[in-house]
Motif scaffolding. Structure first.
Motif, PDB file in Angstrom:
ATOM      1  N   LYS A  29      -1.614  -6.977   1.158  1.00 62.76           N
ATOM      2  CA  LYS A  29      -1.221  -8.388   1.243  1.00 62.76           C
ATOM      3  C   LYS A  29       0.071  -8.633   0.478  1.00 62.76           C
ATOM      4  O   LYS A  29       0.998  -9.277   0.991  1.00 62.76           O
ATOM      5  CB  LYS A  29      -2.345  -9.271   0.694  1.00 62.76           C
ATOM      6  CG  LYS A  29      -2.001 -10.758   0.651  1.00 62.76           C
ATOM      7  CD  LYS A  29      -3.172 -11.559   0.121  1.00 62.76           C
ATOM      8  CE  LYS A  29      -2.843 -13.043   0.040  1.00 62.76           C
ATOM      9  NZ  LYS A  29      -3.999 -13.841  -0.449  1.00 62.76           N
ATOM     10  N   GLN A  30       0.151  -8.137  -0.731  1.00 60.98           N
ATOM     11  CA  GLN A  30       1.339  -8.328  -1.551  1.00 60.98           C
ATOM     12  C   GLN A  30       2.578  -7.738  -0.885  1.00 60.98           C
ATOM     13  O   GLN A  30       3.639  -8.368  -0.825  1.00 60.98           O
ATOM     14  CB  GLN A  30       1.132  -7.693  -2.925  1.00 60.98           C
ATOM     15  CG  GLN A  30       2.291  -7.850  -3.880  1.00 60.98           C
ATOM     16  CD  GLN A  30       2.054  -7.093  -5.175  1.00 60.98           C
ATOM     17  OE1 GLN A  30       2.064  -5.869  -5.205  1.00 60.98           O
ATOM     18  NE2 GLN A  30       1.813  -7.837  -6.245  1.00 60.98           N
ATOM     19  N   TYR A  31       2.430  -6.541  -0.333  1.00 60.02           N
ATOM     20  CA  TYR A  31       3.556  -5.865   0.307  1.00 60.02           C
ATOM     21  C   TYR A  31       4.073  -6.651   1.504  1.00 60.02           C
ATOM     22  O   TYR A  31       5.278  -6.898   1.637  1.00 60.02           O
ATOM     23  CB  TYR A  31       3.135  -4.461   0.729  1.00 60.02           C
ATOM     24  CG  TYR A  31       4.232  -3.661   1.399  1.00 60.02           C
ATOM     25  CD1 TYR A  31       5.133  -2.920   0.646  1.00 60.02           C
ATOM     26  CD2 TYR A  31       4.371  -3.665   2.793  1.00 60.02           C
ATOM     27  CE1 TYR A  31       6.152  -2.195   1.260  1.00 60.02           C
ATOM     28  CE2 TYR A  31       5.381  -2.943   3.412  1.00 60.02           C
ATOM     29  CZ  TYR A  31       6.265  -2.218   2.641  1.00 60.02           C
ATOM     30  OH  TYR A  31       7.269  -1.505   3.250  1.00 60.02           O
ATOM     31  N   GLN A  40       5.171   5.554   2.666  1.00 61.50           N
ATOM     32  CA  GLN A  40       5.751   5.816   3.983  1.00 61.50           C
ATOM     33  C   GLN A  40       4.990   5.074   5.074  1.00 61.50           C
ATOM     34  O   GLN A  40       5.598   4.500   5.983  1.00 61.50           O
ATOM     35  CB  GLN A  40       5.756   7.310   4.283  1.00 61.50           C
ATOM     36  CG  GLN A  40       6.355   7.649   5.653  1.00 61.50           C
ATOM     37  CD  GLN A  40       6.350   9.139   5.958  1.00 61.50           C
ATOM     38  OE1 GLN A  40       6.381   9.958   5.052  1.00 61.50           O
ATOM     39  NE2 GLN A  40       6.287   9.483   7.237  1.00 61.50           N
ATOM     40  N   ILE A  41       3.669   5.065   4.994  1.00 67.06           N
ATOM     41  CA  ILE A  41       2.872   4.377   6.013  1.00 67.06           C
ATOM     42  C   ILE A  41       3.137   2.874   5.968  1.00 67.06           C
ATOM     43  O   ILE A  41       3.261   2.215   7.009  1.00 67.06           O
ATOM     44  CB  ILE A  41       1.376   4.693   5.824  1.00 67.06           C
ATOM     45  CG1 ILE A  41       1.115   6.183   6.020  1.00 67.06           C
ATOM     46  CG2 ILE A  41       0.528   3.886   6.817  1.00 67.06           C
ATOM     47  CD1 ILE A  41      -0.290   6.618   5.669  1.00 67.06           C
ATOM     48  N   LEU A  42       3.248   2.304   4.763  1.00 63.21           N
ATOM     49  CA  LEU A  42       3.573   0.884   4.636  1.00 63.21           C
ATOM     50  C   LEU A  42       4.940   0.579   5.234  1.00 63.21           C
ATOM     51  O   LEU A  42       5.117  -0.422   5.945  1.00 63.21           O
ATOM     52  CB  LEU A  42       3.549   0.481   3.156  1.00 63.21           C
ATOM     53  CG  LEU A  42       2.175   0.318   2.508  1.00 63.21           C
ATOM     54  CD1 LEU A  42       2.309   0.137   1.003  1.00 63.21           C
ATOM     55  CD2 LEU A  42       1.419  -0.851   3.118  1.00 63.21           C
ATOM     56  N   HIS A  73       7.629  -1.601  12.312  1.00 59.27           N
ATOM     57  CA  HIS A  73       7.107  -2.014  13.618  1.00 59.27           C
ATOM     58  C   HIS A  73       6.908  -3.529  13.672  1.00 59.27           C
ATOM     59  O   HIS A  73       7.223  -4.173  14.684  1.00 59.27           O
ATOM     60  CB  HIS A  73       5.788  -1.309  13.910  1.00 59.27           C
ATOM     61  CG  HIS A  73       5.935   0.139  14.282  1.00 59.27           C
ATOM     62  ND1 HIS A  73       6.410   0.541  15.501  1.00 59.27           N
ATOM     63  CD2 HIS A  73       5.677   1.274  13.587  1.00 59.27           C
ATOM     64  CE1 HIS A  73       6.434   1.870  15.564  1.00 59.27           C
ATOM     65  NE2 HIS A  73       5.991   2.332  14.410  1.00 59.27           N
ATOM     66  N   LEU A  74       6.406  -4.110  12.585  1.00 58.41           N
ATOM     67  CA  LEU A  74       6.160  -5.554  12.575  1.00 58.41           C
ATOM     68  C   LEU A  74       7.448  -6.352  12.667  1.00 58.41           C
ATOM     69  O   LEU A  74       7.455  -7.481  13.194  1.00 58.41           O
ATOM     70  CB  LEU A  74       5.395  -5.942  11.301  1.00 58.41           C
ATOM     71  CG  LEU A  74       3.923  -5.525  11.233  1.00 58.41           C
ATOM     72  CD1 LEU A  74       3.321  -5.904   9.885  1.00 58.41           C
ATOM     73  CD2 LEU A  74       3.118  -6.161  12.357  1.00 58.41           C
TER      74      LEU A  74
END
Length: 294
Positions: free
Chosen positions: A92-94, A42-44, A50-51
């Motif tokens: 990084k992967q995500y 969820q945080i990811l 947002h990004l």
């Protein structure tokens, strides 16, 4: 003509700050609370959401400063304090898969040092240390114009070194004021600004402890410059006397005579440093060799 844009992200335990950086200036900024009790996924997802509002075709890379241990090569963050679900996050992967952009990670203290090196007073120096003096005592190390992180970004953990009855962090961060005097550093700073003798003595004592920490850093790293960040660095004018008094005991005075020690003058240095990490890493990439035509 547009100059290259980088995204800088400062991940904190309670909030995340994002900046779009061009020519060392934050041209767009986002701040949002971290869902500290939420799941890792969820945080990811919230971060990516947002990004999406700031990442566009002109963005050349995403840089991140995160607390905890960071595997910079593989882009994995471990054991983020205050975010229990982030025990192992393949960040990084995500983000690379989500945005198709280069992603660079380091810990938050390194991000401060990189920001100072790329955009601040550290630009002339090949070797410097950035000390983050806040609730903790973190250090970022620049060697030969590049950040030195060690294994899992754990280089520079000078605060963990035993000192007196505790550690350097207990005497060289904001913990000194709360643990040794029972009052936060901000109160002593305000009193010192009024000329209060007790406050001036407390800050002088803090400066002596910080000077002892810097002596250890000089023995280990011998940097050309040390820049101070974090909330405690705002008291610099009141603890610098004690700091330099302590440095008088350093055996190699020719080293201390050349050493530059100064508080950072950059606002949002952690975000700028995270963005600067992209620029630094991309500029250090080797130029591909081309075969001459026959």
């Amino acid at each position: 003509m547009h100059t290259t844009k980088y995204i800088g992200i400062d991940i904190g335990g309670t909030k995340i700050q994002v900046g779009v950086v061009q020519d060392g200036v934050i041209v767009q900024e986002l701040r949002f609370e971290t869902s500290t009790t939420a799941s890792k996924e969820q945080i990811l997802a919230e971060l990516a959401s947002h990004l999406e509002t700031v990442v566009d075709a002109e963005v050349a890379g995403i840089g991140i400063g995160a607390p905890g241990l960071v595997d910079e090569e593989n882009g994995i963050v471990y054991k983020v304090q205050n975010i229990p679900s982030w025990q192992e996050v393949h960040l990084k992967q995500y983000l690379t898969r989500h945005f198709d952009k280069p992603v660079y990670l380091t810990n938050d203290a390194n991000a401060f040092a990189v920001g100072e090196k790329m955009y601040g007073q550290g630009q002339p120096f090949a070797n410097l240390v950035g000390l983050a003096l806040g609730t903790g005592f973190g250090a970022g190390i620049i060697i030969n114009h590049d950040v030195y992180s060690g294994v899992l970004s754990s280089a520079g953990e000078f605060g963990c070194i035993p000192y007196r009855d505790k550690t350097l962090e207990d005497y060289c961060s904001g913990k000194f004021f709360t643990q040794q005097t029972g009052r936060p550093g901000a109160e002593w700073h305000a009193l010192a600004a009024q000329g209060n003798a007790e406050a001036l003595n407390v800050l002088t004592e803090y400066g002596r402890h910080l000077g002892n920490a810097i002596k250890i850093i000089l023995f280990a790293m011998a940097p050309q410059a040390i820049f101070l960040g974090g909330s405690v660095s705002k008291c610099f004018n009141y603890f610098r006397g004690g700091l330099y008094e302590s440095l008088q005991e350093f055996p190699f005075q020719i080293v201390t005579e050349q050493l530059v020690i100064a508080p950072s003058a950059i606002e949002n240095v952690a975000v700028l440093g995270a963005a600067a990490l992209c620029k630094m890493k991309q500029e250090l990439l080797p130029t591909p060799l081309t075969m001459p035509s026959l």
